[in-house]
Design a protein around this motif. Structure first.
Motif, PDB file in Angstrom:
ATOM      1  N   ARG A 260       0.821  -1.212   0.000  1.00  0.00           N
ATOM      2  CA  ARG A 260       0.000   0.000   0.000  1.00  0.00           C
ATOM      3  C   ARG A 260       0.849   1.253   0.000  1.00  0.00           C
ATOM      4  O   ARG A 260       0.399   2.320  -0.412  1.00  0.00           O
ATOM      5  N   TYR A 261       2.058   1.134   0.541  1.00  0.00           N
ATOM      6  CA  TYR A 261       2.907   2.315   0.689  1.00  0.00           C
ATOM      7  C   TYR A 261       3.919   2.439  -0.436  1.00  0.00           C
ATOM      8  O   TYR A 261       4.784   3.294  -0.407  1.00  0.00           O
ATOM      9  N   ARG A 262       3.781   1.572  -1.451  1.00  0.00           N
ATOM     10  CA  ARG A 262       4.732   1.602  -2.572  1.00  0.00           C
ATOM     11  C   ARG A 262       4.730   2.971  -3.254  1.00  0.00           C
ATOM     12  O   ARG A 262       5.798   3.524  -3.549  1.00  0.00           O
ATOM     13  N   ALA A 263       3.530   3.522  -3.488  1.00  0.00           N
ATOM     14  CA  ALA A 263       3.410   4.831  -4.154  1.00  0.00           C
ATOM     15  C   ALA A 263       4.233   5.865  -3.394  1.00  0.00           C
ATOM     16  O   ALA A 263       4.920   6.695  -3.986  1.00  0.00           O
ATOM     17  N   LEU A 264       4.161   5.765  -2.062  1.00  0.00           N
ATOM     18  CA  LEU A 264       4.831   6.716  -1.186  1.00  0.00           C
ATOM     19  C   LEU A 264       6.349   6.678  -1.329  1.00  0.00           C
ATOM     20  O   LEU A 264       7.014   7.695  -1.434  1.00  0.00           O
ATOM     21  N   TRP A 265       6.907   5.449  -1.321  1.00  0.00           N
ATOM     22  CA  TRP A 265       8.366   5.398  -1.399  1.00  0.00           C
ATOM     23  C   TRP A 265       8.867   5.664  -2.810  1.00  0.00           C
ATOM     24  O   TRP A 265       9.942   6.224  -2.990  1.00  0.00           O
ATOM     25  N   ALA A 266       8.018   5.338  -3.800  1.00  0.00           N
ATOM     26  CA  ALA A 266       8.385   5.639  -5.193  1.00  0.00           C
ATOM     27  C   ALA A 266       8.442   7.164  -5.373  1.00  0.00           C
ATOM     28  O   ALA A 266       9.376   7.700  -5.968  1.00  0.00           O
ATOM     29  N   GLN A 267       7.424   7.856  -4.802  1.00  0.00           N
ATOM     30  CA  GLN A 267       7.347   9.313  -4.834  1.00  0.00           C
ATOM     31  C   GLN A 267       8.593   9.930  -4.193  1.00  0.00           C
ATOM     32  O   GLN A 267       9.194  10.850  -4.748  1.00  0.00           O
ATOM     33  N   ARG A 268       8.961   9.391  -3.022  1.00  0.00           N
ATOM     34  CA  ARG A 268      10.111   9.905  -2.288  1.00  0.00           C
ATOM     35  C   ARG A 268      11.386   9.750  -3.125  1.00  0.00           C
ATOM     36  O   ARG A 268      12.216  10.659  -3.178  1.00  0.00           O
ATOM     37  N   LEU A 269      11.517   8.621  -3.812  1.00  0.00           N
ATOM     38  CA  LEU A 269      12.698   8.387  -4.653  1.00  0.00           C
ATOM     39  C   LEU A 269      12.703   9.333  -5.849  1.00  0.00           C
ATOM     40  O   LEU A 269      13.744   9.869  -6.228  1.00  0.00           O
ATOM     41  N   ASP A 270      11.494   9.552  -6.428  1.00  0.00           N
ATOM     42  CA  ASP A 270      11.362  10.470  -7.565  1.00  0.00           C
ATOM     43  C   ASP A 270      11.822  11.867  -7.172  1.00  0.00           C
ATOM     44  O   ASP A 270      12.561  12.524  -7.894  1.00  0.00           O
ATOM     45  N   ARG A 271      11.366  12.309  -5.970  1.00  0.00           N
ATOM     46  CA  ARG A 271      11.718  13.640  -5.500  1.00  0.00           C
ATOM     47  C   ARG A 271      13.224  13.751  -5.284  1.00  0.00           C
ATOM     48  O   ARG A 271      13.831  14.763  -5.615  1.00  0.00           O
TER      49      ARG A 271
END
Lengths: 119, 119
Positions: free
Chosen positions: A86-97
């Motif tokens: 469920r939190y994959r989007a969150l860590w992907a976002q953090r890596l993107d940033r």
């Protein structure tokens, strides 16, 4: 202590030996003696870990009183993975940033490098 | 007790309140007071959970002494998900086998039904 299934699963996974037992059983069922070998552990210590895994529903034991092979039950692992996913989007976002930030830093450095050379 | 990162992560996740705190923080950082509200918990109880999450690296706290907002740190969640995902093939396989078994049972039942009618 853990009353719900997911808490019991995570508590059972919070130990490197128990995770190693799961990894071993992923390649096929085996006896407690076979399981104990690579860990250089006493049988009571291994049995204790197996009890925790069994109570969490992560393994099951054969019925034969003489040879009770251990078998991995993957359903609770799926539940645990689904929860964390469920939190994959969150860590992907953090890596993107982080990547964007690094690229900006690089661009700035390049610009600064050019300006320094101009002086 | 937990010496490695993954064990610390799983131990921290083995509690429904701590998982609910993570779910709340996934939608944005907030203060301890805001976090405590939906849980009907004393501040010391919430603080204790936050300490466990912070020690596992799952959250970080702001520097301001007055308002120290909690923020989710998703990296350990990624590690936990990656670990569980290794077993995805296994549970998919188990589900496939179950499906095959059910289809066989259905086919047998159909055949048996036709035979019964013939008598």
């Amino acid at each position: 202590m853990a009353t719900d299934q997911l808490s019991a699963t995570f508590a059972a996974l919070a130990d490197p030996t128990r995770r190693a037992i799961i990894a071993r059983l992923a390649s096929g069922e085996c006896s407690v003696t076979e399981l104990a070998e690579p860990f250089e552990m006493s049988m009571p210590a291994v049995s204790k870990h197996l009890r925790v895994l069994e109570q969490a529903g992560l393994i099951s034991r054969g019925r034969d009183a003489q040879y009770r092979p251990c078998r991995l039950e993957p359903a609770p692992l799926k539940e645990a993975a689904d929860w964390a996913e469920r939190y994959r989007a969150l860590w992907a976002q953090r890596l993107d940033r982080l990547e964007t930030y690094l690229q900006e830093m690089k661009a700035k450095e390049k610009k600064h490098g050019r300006q320094s050379r101009r002086k």
